[in-house]
Design a protein around this motif. Structure first.
Motif, PDB file in Angstrom:
ATOM      1  N   UNK A  52       0.817  -1.215   0.000  1.00 19.77           N
ATOM      2  CA  UNK A  52       0.000   0.000   0.000  1.00 19.77           C
ATOM      3  C   UNK A  52       0.850   1.265   0.000  1.00 19.77           C
ATOM      4  N   UNK A  53       2.081   1.135   0.493  1.00 19.53           N
ATOM      5  CA  UNK A  53       2.988   2.279   0.608  1.00 19.53           C
ATOM      6  C   UNK A  53       4.320   1.943  -0.041  1.00 19.53           C
ATOM      7  N   UNK A  54       4.810   2.823  -0.891  1.00 17.51           N
ATOM      8  CA  UNK A  54       6.075   2.590  -1.597  1.00 17.51           C
ATOM      9  C   UNK A  54       7.045   3.720  -1.301  1.00 17.51           C
ATOM     10  N   UNK A  55       8.244   3.353  -0.851  1.00 21.90           N
ATOM     11  CA  UNK A  55       9.321   4.317  -0.655  1.00 21.90           C
ATOM     12  C   UNK A  55      10.260   4.233  -1.850  1.00 21.90           C
ATOM     13  N   UNK A  56      10.353   5.309  -2.610  1.00 25.69           N
ATOM     14  CA  UNK A  56      11.292   5.359  -3.735  1.00 25.69           C
ATOM     15  C   UNK A  56      12.659   5.740  -3.200  1.00 25.69           C
ATOM     16  N   UNK A  57      13.657   4.926  -3.511  1.00 26.66           N
ATOM     17  CA  UNK A  57      15.012   5.096  -2.983  1.00 26.66           C
ATOM     18  C   UNK A  57      15.919   5.622  -4.088  1.00 26.66           C
ATOM     19  N   UNK A  58      16.524   6.789  -3.840  1.00 25.46           N
ATOM     20  CA  UNK A  58      17.429   7.413  -4.815  1.00 25.46           C
ATOM     21  C   UNK A  58      18.844   7.416  -4.261  1.00 25.46           C
ATOM     22  N   UNK A  59      19.759   6.792  -4.991  1.00 29.12           N
ATOM     23  CA  UNK A  59      21.148   6.680  -4.547  1.00 29.12           C
ATOM     24  C   UNK A  59      21.940   7.942  -4.866  1.00 29.12           C
ATOM     25  N   UNK A  60      23.186   7.970  -4.415  1.00 32.15           N
ATOM     26  CA  UNK A  60      24.054   9.116  -4.631  1.00 32.15           C
ATOM     27  C   UNK A  60      24.789   9.067  -5.960  1.00 32.15           C
ATOM     28  N   UNK A  61      25.530  10.129  -6.243  1.00 29.93           N
ATOM     29  CA  UNK A  61      26.282  10.228  -7.496  1.00 29.93           C
ATOM     30  C   UNK A  61      27.368   9.146  -7.531  1.00 29.93           C
TER      31      UNK A  61
END
Length: 251
Positions: free
Chosen positions: A28-37
């Motif tokens: 029901x809940x999604x955490x979008x994970x964005x990595x570093x450069x």
């Protein structure tokens, strides 16, 4: 559980990794994970985050993806516009395919910058946002790593190979876009209650004082982690940071 898959959209193929309990239909809940450069979706810390998230909150999932020219992505030339496009593609997937009722963001370093830039340009689709060591002055952080020869090539309109383990093609346009997308000048007061920053006091790449100034100006909670460097290489300090972020996103 982990699921590797690609989102194919309008000629783009976004390489993703989904961390979830057992049943995709229960998400029901999604955490979008964005990595570093220079990093990727396959960081051990992303796995640890995803596992702790769905272990504590059964209807949560973490969706990590490779930014353009990072990890297993097929792109060779980096552009800021494509980084934001990838984020949009993943957002649309979470809404339309995973049928998420709420979408959250967890951005590290460059990933934190991208979340804030997206909000400034497109509005805020996230219920909550957590950032670890956000690269709020990413232009300065990256341009300071350029050699004189690289600066000379960029000024002449030439491409350079830039990065860490994986080198990517970068032009002057990329740095110009970063310079024009100054985050510190933006106002995020409207979203402050739903934002958290975790930053190490020994960060050698992004001074914690920059995050503190940004947090103070926007009334955002900042948790300083004593002795933590930029990538949180101390596993105990990483565990502490992940615990704080998981708890915040699941409140």
């Amino acid at each position: 559980m982990e699921k590797l898959f690609d989102i194919n959209e309008n000629g783009h193929s976004v390489r993703c990794k989904l961390f979830y309990e057992k049943d995709l239909q229960a998400i029901e809940n999604v955490v979008i994970v964005l990595h570093g450069f220079g990093s990727s979706k396959d960081l051990k810390s992303n796995t640890k985050f995803g596992e702790r998230l769905h272990a504590k909150y059964k209807n949560y999932a973490a969706l990590a993806f490779d930014l353009p020219c990072h990890g297993t992505d097929a792109r060779k030339k980096l552009s800021l516009a494509e980084c934001l496009l990838y984020l949009q593609i993943v957002l649309d997937y979470a809404k339309n395919h995973l049928h998420a009722k709420q979408i959250y963001a967890y951005g590290t370093s460059f990933g934190g910058y991208l979340v804030l830039k997206y909000i400034a340009e497109q509005g805020n689709p996230f219920a909550k946002i957590a950032m670890r060591s956000p690269a709020l002055q990413i232009y300065h952080s990256l341009s300071n790593r350029l050699t004189d020869d690289e600066r000379h090539k960029l000024a002449k309109g030439k491409e350079i190979l830039f990065g860490f383990e994986r080198k990517m093609k970068v032009t002057k346009d990329f740095f110009d876009d970063l310079a024009q997308g100054e985050i510190m000048q933006n106002d995020y007061l409207a979203y402050a209650d739903d934002m958290l920053i975790v930053h190490g006091t020994a960060d050698e790449m992004v001074d914690i004082q920059v995050s503190q100034e940004f947090a103070d100006n926007n009334v955002i909670e900042l948790i300083p982690v004593e002795g933590a460097d930029h990538p949180f290489t101390n596993p105990n300090l990483m565990d502490f940071a992940i615990g704080k972020i998981v708890g915040f996103l699941g409140e």
